[in-house]
Design a protein around this motif. Structure first.
Motif, PDB file in Angstrom:
ATOM      1  N   PRO A  21       0.812  -1.232   0.000  1.00 13.04           N
ATOM      2  CA  PRO A  21       0.000   0.000   0.000  1.00 13.04           C
ATOM      3  C   PRO A  21       0.839   1.273   0.000  1.00 13.04           C
ATOM      4  CG  PRO A  21      -0.874  -1.577   1.582  1.00 13.04           C
ATOM      5  CD  PRO A  21       0.448  -2.111   1.137  1.00 13.04           C
ATOM      6  N   ILE A  22       2.006   1.235   0.627  1.00 12.53           N
ATOM      7  CA  ILE A  22       2.874   2.414   0.651  1.00 12.53           C
ATOM      8  C   ILE A  22       3.289   2.783  -0.765  1.00 12.53           C
ATOM      9  CG2 ILE A  22       5.035   3.357   1.540  1.00 12.53           C
ATOM     10  CD1 ILE A  22       2.851   2.667   3.673  1.00 12.53           C
ATOM     11  N   PHE A  23       3.614   1.776  -1.569  1.00 11.80           N
ATOM     12  CA  PHE A  23       4.011   2.037  -2.956  1.00 11.80           C
ATOM     13  C   PHE A  23       2.807   2.362  -3.837  1.00 11.80           C
ATOM     14  CE2 PHE A  23       7.690  -0.467  -1.415  1.00 11.80           C
ATOM     15  CZ  PHE A  23       8.676   0.480  -1.649  1.00 11.80           C
ATOM     16  N   VAL A  24       1.627   1.835  -3.474  1.00 10.08           N
ATOM     17  CA  VAL A  24       0.411   2.228  -4.197  1.00 10.08           C
ATOM     18  C   VAL A  24       0.185   3.733  -4.060  1.00 10.08           C
ATOM     19  CG1 VAL A  24      -2.109   2.058  -4.217  1.00 10.08           C
ATOM     20  CG2 VAL A  24      -0.723  -0.019  -4.063  1.00 10.08           C
ATOM     21  N   ALA A  25       0.408   4.265  -2.863  1.00  9.83           N
ATOM     22  CA  ALA A  25       0.253   5.708  -2.663  1.00  9.83           C
ATOM     23  C   ALA A  25       1.197   6.483  -3.576  1.00  9.83           C
ATOM     24  CB  ALA A  25       0.512   6.066  -1.201  1.00  9.83           C
ATOM     25  N   LEU A  26       2.443   6.013  -3.700  1.00 13.09           N
ATOM     26  CA  LEU A  26       3.380   6.663  -4.630  1.00 13.09           C
ATOM     27  C   LEU A  26       2.888   6.531  -6.065  1.00 13.09           C
ATOM     28  CD1 LEU A  26       6.876   5.578  -3.199  1.00 13.09           C
ATOM     29  CD2 LEU A  26       5.684   7.751  -2.880  1.00 13.09           C
ATOM     30  N   GLY A  27       2.273   5.375  -6.391  1.00  9.75           N
ATOM     31  CA  GLY A  27       1.753   5.168  -7.744  1.00  9.75           C
ATOM     32  C   GLY A  27       0.617   6.117  -8.086  1.00  9.75           C
ATOM     33  N   ILE A  28      -0.213   6.463  -7.102  1.00  7.47           N
ATOM     34  CA  ILE A  28      -1.292   7.428  -7.326  1.00  7.47           C
ATOM     35  C   ILE A  28      -0.724   8.815  -7.595  1.00  7.47           C
ATOM     36  CG2 ILE A  28      -3.145   8.674  -6.121  1.00  7.47           C
ATOM     37  CD1 ILE A  28      -4.051   6.011  -7.208  1.00  7.47           C
ATOM     38  N   LYS A  29       0.373   9.132  -6.949  1.00 10.09           N
ATOM     39  CA  LYS A  29       0.963  10.476  -7.069  1.00 10.09           C
ATOM     40  C   LYS A  29       1.857  10.612  -8.302  1.00 10.09           C
ATOM     41  CE  LYS A  29       1.643  14.580  -5.138  1.00 10.09           C
ATOM     42  NZ  LYS A  29       0.534  15.518  -4.882  1.00 10.09           N
ATOM     43  N   ALA A  30       2.592   9.554  -8.647  1.00  7.71           N
ATOM     44  CA  ALA A  30       3.585   9.644  -9.720  1.00  7.71           C
ATOM     45  C   ALA A  30       2.935   9.575 -11.104  1.00  7.71           C
ATOM     46  CB  ALA A  30       4.605   8.521  -9.577  1.00  7.71           C
ATOM     47  N   GLU A  31       3.445  10.348 -12.023  1.00  7.30           N
ATOM     48  CA  GLU A  31       2.946  10.317 -13.400  1.00  7.30           C
ATOM     49  C   GLU A  31       3.325   8.994 -14.053  1.00  7.30           C
ATOM     50  OE1 GLU A  31       3.708  12.557 -17.695  1.00  7.30           O
ATOM     51  OE2 GLU A  31       4.449  13.464 -15.820  1.00  7.30           O
ATOM     52  N   GLY A  32       2.314   8.279 -14.573  1.00  2.94           N
ATOM     53  CA  GLY A  32       2.565   6.998 -15.216  1.00  2.94           C
ATOM     54  C   GLY A  32       1.717   5.899 -14.621  1.00  2.94           C
ATOM     55  N   SER A  33       1.847   4.707 -15.175  1.00  2.00           N
ATOM     56  CA  SER A  33       1.009   3.581 -14.771  1.00  2.00           C
ATOM     57  C   SER A  33       1.858   2.461 -14.175  1.00  2.00           C
ATOM     58  CB  SER A  33       0.224   3.034 -15.971  1.00  2.00           C
ATOM     59  OG  SER A  33      -0.591   4.057 -16.535  1.00  2.00           O
ATOM     60  N   VAL A  34       1.302   1.820 -13.132  1.00  2.00           N
ATOM     61  CA  VAL A  34       2.006   0.732 -12.439  1.00  2.00           C
ATOM     62  C   VAL A  34       1.003  -0.359 -12.096  1.00  2.00           C
ATOM     63  CG1 VAL A  34       3.443   0.087 -10.458  1.00  2.00           C
ATOM     64  CG2 VAL A  34       3.602   2.402 -11.404  1.00  2.00           C
ATOM     65  N   MET A  35       1.414  -1.612 -12.263  1.00  2.00           N
ATOM     66  CA  MET A  35       0.611  -2.744 -11.810  1.00  2.00           C
ATOM     67  C   MET A  35       1.176  -3.251 -10.485  1.00  2.00           C
ATOM     68  SD  MET A  35      -0.227  -6.499 -13.397  1.00  2.00           S
ATOM     69  CE  MET A  35       1.278  -7.226 -12.748  1.00  2.00           C
ATOM     70  N   PHE A  36       0.314  -3.354  -9.487  1.00  2.00           N
ATOM     71  CA  PHE A  36       0.692  -3.865  -8.172  1.00  2.00           C
ATOM     72  C   PHE A  36       0.086  -5.260  -7.999  1.00  2.00           C
ATOM     73  CE2 PHE A  36       0.770   0.702  -7.953  1.00  2.00           C
ATOM     74  CZ  PHE A  36       1.936   0.977  -7.262  1.00  2.00           C
ATOM     75  N   TRP A  37       0.909  -6.201  -7.551  1.00  2.00           N
ATOM     76  CA  TRP A  37       0.488  -7.597  -7.495  1.00  2.00           C
ATOM     77  C   TRP A  37       0.761  -8.135  -6.097  1.00  2.00           C
ATOM     78  CZ3 TRP A  37       2.360 -11.759 -11.573  1.00  2.00           C
ATOM     79  CH2 TRP A  37       1.598 -12.925 -11.430  1.00  2.00           C
ATOM     80  N   ASN A  38      -0.312  -8.382  -5.344  1.00  2.00           N
ATOM     81  CA  ASN A  38      -0.211  -9.006  -4.034  1.00  2.00           C
ATOM     82  C   ASN A  38      -0.382 -10.512  -4.221  1.00  2.00           C
ATOM     83  OD1 ASN A  38      -0.764 -10.094  -1.448  1.00  2.00           O
ATOM     84  ND2 ASN A  38      -1.521  -8.123  -0.722  1.00  2.00           N
TER      85      ASN A  38
ATOM     86  N   HIS B  63      -6.134  -9.842  -6.526  1.00  2.00           N
ATOM     87  CA  HIS B  63      -4.708  -9.773  -6.213  1.00  2.00           C
ATOM     88  C   HIS B  63      -3.970  -8.635  -6.919  1.00  2.00           C
ATOM     89  CE1 HIS B  63      -4.314 -13.607  -3.974  1.00  2.00           C
ATOM     90  NE2 HIS B  63      -5.295 -14.013  -4.746  1.00  2.00           N
ATOM     91  N   ARG B  64      -4.584  -8.003  -7.918  1.00  2.00           N
ATOM     92  CA  ARG B  64      -3.843  -7.038  -8.735  1.00  2.00           C
ATOM     93  C   ARG B  64      -4.605  -5.724  -8.896  1.00  2.00           C
ATOM     94  NH1 ARG B  64      -2.446 -10.368 -14.048  1.00  2.00           N
ATOM     95  NH2 ARG B  64      -4.638 -10.972 -13.705  1.00  2.00           N
ATOM     96  N   MET B  65      -3.835  -4.643  -8.818  1.00  2.00           N
ATOM     97  CA  MET B  65      -4.357  -3.292  -8.981  1.00  2.00           C
ATOM     98  C   MET B  65      -3.445  -2.541  -9.943  1.00  2.00           C
ATOM     99  SD  MET B  65      -4.414  -0.176  -6.182  1.00  2.00           S
ATOM    100  CE  MET B  65      -5.412  -1.004  -4.952  1.00  2.00           C
ATOM    101  N   VAL B  66      -4.041  -1.700 -10.785  1.00  2.00           N
ATOM    102  CA  VAL B  66      -3.275  -0.825 -11.678  1.00  2.00           C
ATOM    103  C   VAL B  66      -3.570   0.618 -11.303  1.00  2.00           C
ATOM    104  CG1 VAL B  66      -2.833  -0.109 -14.059  1.00  2.00           C
ATOM    105  CG2 VAL B  66      -3.331  -2.515 -13.555  1.00  2.00           C
ATOM    106  N   THR B  67      -2.520   1.397 -11.095  1.00  2.00           N
ATOM    107  CA  THR B  67      -2.695   2.827 -10.847  1.00  2.00           C
ATOM    108  C   THR B  67      -2.312   3.611 -12.093  1.00  2.00           C
ATOM    109  OG1 THR B  67      -0.455   3.033  -9.945  1.00  2.00           O
ATOM    110  CG2 THR B  67      -2.246   2.619  -8.379  1.00  2.00           C
ATOM    111  N   PHE B  68      -3.079   4.658 -12.359  1.00  2.00           N
ATOM    112  CA  PHE B  68      -2.805   5.587 -13.457  1.00  2.00           C
ATOM    113  C   PHE B  68      -2.536   6.937 -12.789  1.00  2.00           C
ATOM    114  CE2 PHE B  68      -5.641   2.247 -14.788  1.00  2.00           C
ATOM    115  CZ  PHE B  68      -5.079   1.776 -15.974  1.00  2.00           C
ATOM    116  N   GLY B  69      -1.280   7.163 -12.430  1.00  2.00           N
ATOM    117  CA  GLY B  69      -0.932   8.266 -11.549  1.00  2.00           C
ATOM    118  C   GLY B  69      -0.727   9.586 -12.248  1.00  2.00           C
ATOM    119  N   GLY B  70      -0.485  10.595 -11.425  1.00  2.00           N
ATOM    120  CA  GLY B  70      -0.233  11.926 -11.944  1.00  2.00           C
ATOM    121  C   GLY B  70      -1.481  12.722 -12.236  1.00  2.00           C
TER     122      GLY B  70
END
Length: 434
Positions: free
Chosen positions: A321-338, A364-371
């Protein structure tokens, strides 16, 4: 329940000394039941789970002296008693299941309450733990309000076991049972997290014979008795990462004391995926950002940047979740896999209240589209410690007033967390919910 009021938008700056790791402290506390000699622990944090376990010790007749100002605990289980028919273990606290081995070794009986769950991360089965207790010779009876375990023979008996997956608590329960069992026990697919190693180091200090620390194979030769000891806890790497991430997401400069930078290469690389450089110098770590956060593009075409979390030495799932928060803020897309829990990612709706864009692909998986532009909001945290912290992180990065409802889980792992953040310049306060 308590809520957090967050007045965000202030870059956090300063130095922080993190507390001990809850996931090391709680199993070490449970391990003290294995010895009749006095034990002194230094660096014990003032968190709710510690208070619950110490209250259990007192109710069982143990001598407990806890000074939360200094973090020094003296505990002596010389005259401890236990009756499975009337004594109860803490409910709604996953770590209470680690009291079972000490009770079995001391009294030949123990209980597992029906509601031993902890954070709401999805299905958290107790079968692997029950299987471990049975392999050491315990007989299990289901009753209306839980399980009662009995050891008909005089002592637990050694065995060899291969777990389905590298579970931290299952590994710790196996080691606790094996420490005083007759013979030599081996565990394959053992968890190797830093807090598991710290727990094993404590038991070695008491006189336990454990081989293979930091590997997936542990060998434990049972001894007749364990002694006393003094032990000091190391800094919590979860808390180190959290404060570094708070500095990065707010565009600040936070330094965190870190005596174990050798545990951080993969975590450093994970921060780098969001444009954050981690620097370790002279026992301190700091997060360095060069302008707004931006996701590092993979060299492989047509794939998303990924953060995969699983048992150590992967990125720990507790930190996802800590890195998910960074993913919401950062410009770009990230897939998080628990890769462990099937119920830990379902909080995307709360992120959307901030204006964040996150898509739950499956349990198990979330994608953030940040920025995306973010706005203050009132959100509600599930009962997951670092999801509450992740929501706080997002709120702290946004100018204006936000409310994190039901943020109480933070107190289970991080003592004086809000006070520490405020010392860095944040404006955050606890308020009671109506």
């Amino acid at each position: 329940m308590s809520n957090l009021i967050v007045h965000g938008g202030t870059p956090l700056k300063g130095r922080i000394i993190p507390s001990a790791n809850k996931n090391a402290v709680l199993p070490v506390l449970c391990a003290t039941l294995l010895t009749r000699e006095p034990v002194r622990l230094r660096g014990v944090p003032e968190i709710t789970d510690v208070r619950k376990i110490l209250e259990v010790f007192r109710s069982l007749g143990s001598l407990v002296s806890m000074d939360y100002e200094t973090g020094v605990l003296d505990v002596h289980h010389k005259d401890t008693h236990f009756d499975a028919a009337k004594d109860r273990l803490p409910e709604e606290m996953r770590s209470s299941i680690m009291l079972v081995p000490g009770l079995l070794a001391r009294f030949g009986a123990a209980r597992i309450e029906d509601d031993v769950t902890g954070c709401t991360l999805g299905v958290r089965e107790i079968d692997p733990h029950v299987e471990v207790f049975q392999r050491f010779g315990a007989q299990v009876e289901r009753q209306s309000d839980g399980l009662v375990l009995q050891v008909p023979q005089a002592k637990l008996r050694a065995n060899n076991h291969w777990t389905d997956y590298a579970s931290v608590t299952t590994t710790e329960n196996f080691v606790l049972c094996a420490a005083l069992a007759e013979g030599r026990s081996t565990l394959m697919n053992a968890a190797s997290e830093p807090h598991v190693q710290e727990f094993c180091q404590f038991l070695q200090l008491l006189g336990a014979k454990i081989e293979g620390l930091g590997t997936s194979r542990l060998a434990i030769t049972g001894v007749d008795r364990l002694g006393g000891a003094e032990f000091s806890f190391a800094e919590d790497f979860h808390e180190i990462v959290t404060f570094l991430a708070l500095g990065a997401i707010t565009g600040g400069q936070v330094e965190v004391r870190n005596s174990t930078p050798e545990q951080f290469p993969l975590l450093d690389r994970t921060f780098a995926k969001f444009g954050v450089e981690i620097v370790h110098e002279n026992g301190w770590s700091r997060a360095v950002t060069h302008g707004p956060l931006k996701v590092k593009e993979p060299f492989t075409r047509n794939i998303l940047q990924k953060v995969e979390a699983a048992p150590w030495p992967y990125v720990p799932v507790d930190l996802l979740p800590i890195f998910v928060a960074l993913g919401i803020k950062a410009e770009g897309s990230v897939m998080f896999w628990n890769k462990i829990y099937d119920g830990a990612m379902g909080w995307t709706a709360e992120l959307s209240k901030f204006g964040g864009h996150a898509f739950l692909s499956d349990p198990h998986r979330m994608v953030t589209f940040g920025g995306k532009p973010l706005n203050p909001a009132e959100v509600e945290s599930p009962y997951i410690i670092r999801v509450a912290i992740a929501l706080l992180m997002v709120a702290a990065s946004i100018p204006g007033k936000s409310v994190i409802r039901n943020a109480t889980p933070i107190r289970r792992a991080h003592p004086h967390f809000v006070e520490n953040i405020c010392s860095l310049g944040a404006r955050i306060e606890w308020v009671d919910s109506e």
